[in-house]
Design a protein around this motif. Structure first.
Motif, mmCIF file in Angstrom:
data_model
loop_
_atom_site.group_PDB
_atom_site.id
_atom_site.type_symbol
_atom_site.label_atom_id
_atom_site.label_comp_id
_atom_site.label_asym_id
_atom_site.label_seq_id
_atom_site.Cartn_x
_atom_site.Cartn_y
_atom_site.Cartn_z
ATOM 1 N N PHE A 129 54.703 49.875 45.960
ATOM 2 C CA PHE A 129 54.878 48.399 45.584
ATOM 3 C C PHE A 129 56.261 48.051 45.548
ATOM 4 O O PHE A 129 56.756 47.288 46.204
ATOM 5 N N LYS B 152 42.002 47.692 39.289
ATOM 6 C CA LYS B 152 41.868 46.643 40.327
ATOM 7 C C LYS B 152 42.183 45.277 39.475
ATOM 8 O O LYS B 152 43.014 44.578 39.934
ATOM 9 N N TRP C 82 45.795 45.214 38.757
ATOM 10 C CA TRP C 82 46.707 44.831 40.103
ATOM 11 C C TRP C 82 46.236 43.348 40.425
ATOM 12 O O TRP C 82 47.413 42.753 40.970
ATOM 13 N N GLU C 83 45.388 42.890 40.094
ATOM 14 C CA GLU C 83 44.890 41.450 40.341
ATOM 15 C C GLU C 83 45.604 40.645 39.643
ATOM 16 O O GLU C 83 46.310 39.398 40.200
ATOM 17 N N SER D 176 49.322 40.831 40.969
ATOM 18 C CA SER D 176 48.956 39.829 42.388
ATOM 19 C C SER D 176 49.057 38.475 42.143
ATOM 20 O O SER D 176 49.820 37.613 42.709
ATOM 21 N N ARG D 177 48.365 37.800 41.248
ATOM 22 C CA ARG D 177 48.423 36.269 40.861
ATOM 23 C C ARG D 177 49.677 35.944 40.431
ATOM 24 O O ARG D 177 50.402 34.942 40.986
ATOM 25 N N PHE E 66 52.938 37.449 40.983
ATOM 26 C CA PHE E 66 53.861 37.850 42.036
ATOM 27 C C PHE E 66 53.536 37.118 43.306
ATOM 28 O O PHE E 66 54.372 36.629 44.033
ATOM 29 N N GLY E 67 52.074 36.770 43.606
ATOM 30 C CA GLY E 67 51.772 35.957 44.480
ATOM 31 C C GLY E 67 52.448 34.665 44.851
ATOM 32 O O GLY E 67 52.524 34.282 45.842
#
Length: 154
Positions: A51, A80, A83-84, A87-88, A90-91
């Motif tokens: 990452f 998971k 990481w989700e 991801s939200r 950083f996304g």
């Protein structure tokens, strides 16, 4: 499960041992030490380092990457769901960067509102550099729409 050597982590990620140590010093990865004092990485550290590597390639600063990684647990392999969550957060920044890159790709051959007035289109979209009233830099790449009204065409 911890116990992977720094050399094995380097081999798997493609990062140099020195780079992995640098990332450790910056708080991006947290290996344990075995009885002999050697770093003992877990398999989850491969994902963390991967990452970091990709995020840096995309232009993110180590400060931003560290802030994102701080949402992950340090002493267990992230799930998971962990990481989700990352991801939200950083996304959103990724999406904003993607939009800026697409705008650049689609507009670079036309007037970008930078004030150069070097293209024929600049005299239509940014007559007398009226975009400067909106602020510094390439105004149209930053989201300002070109003013194509009668006032701008005179």
């Amino acid at each position: 499960m911890r116990g992977i050597s720094i050399g094995a982590i380097a081999e798997r990620t493609g990062l140099s041992v020195a780079t992995i140590r640098f990332y450790e010093e910056r708080g991006l990865v947290h290996p344990e030490r075995n009885a002999g004092g050697h770093r003992a990485f877990g398999r989850g550290d491969i994902r963390r380092l991967s990452f970091v590597m990709i995020a840096q390639e995309l232009g993110f600063s180590l400060k931003d990457i560290r802030a994102a990684l701080e949402s992950l647990p340090k002493r267990r392999t992230p799930t998971k769901a962990d990481w989700e969550k990352l991801s939200r957060a950083f996304g959103a920044e990724l999406d904003a960067r993607i939009m800026r890159m697409q705008s650049l790709r689609h507009r670079l051959d036309g007037c970008i509102g930078c004030g150069c007035l070097s293209l024929e289109a600049c005299h239509l979209y940014n007559k007398d550099d009226r975009a400067a009233r909106r602020g510094q830099g390439p105004r149209y790449l930053r989201g300002d729409a070109p003013a194509m009204d009668a006032q701008n065409r005179d």
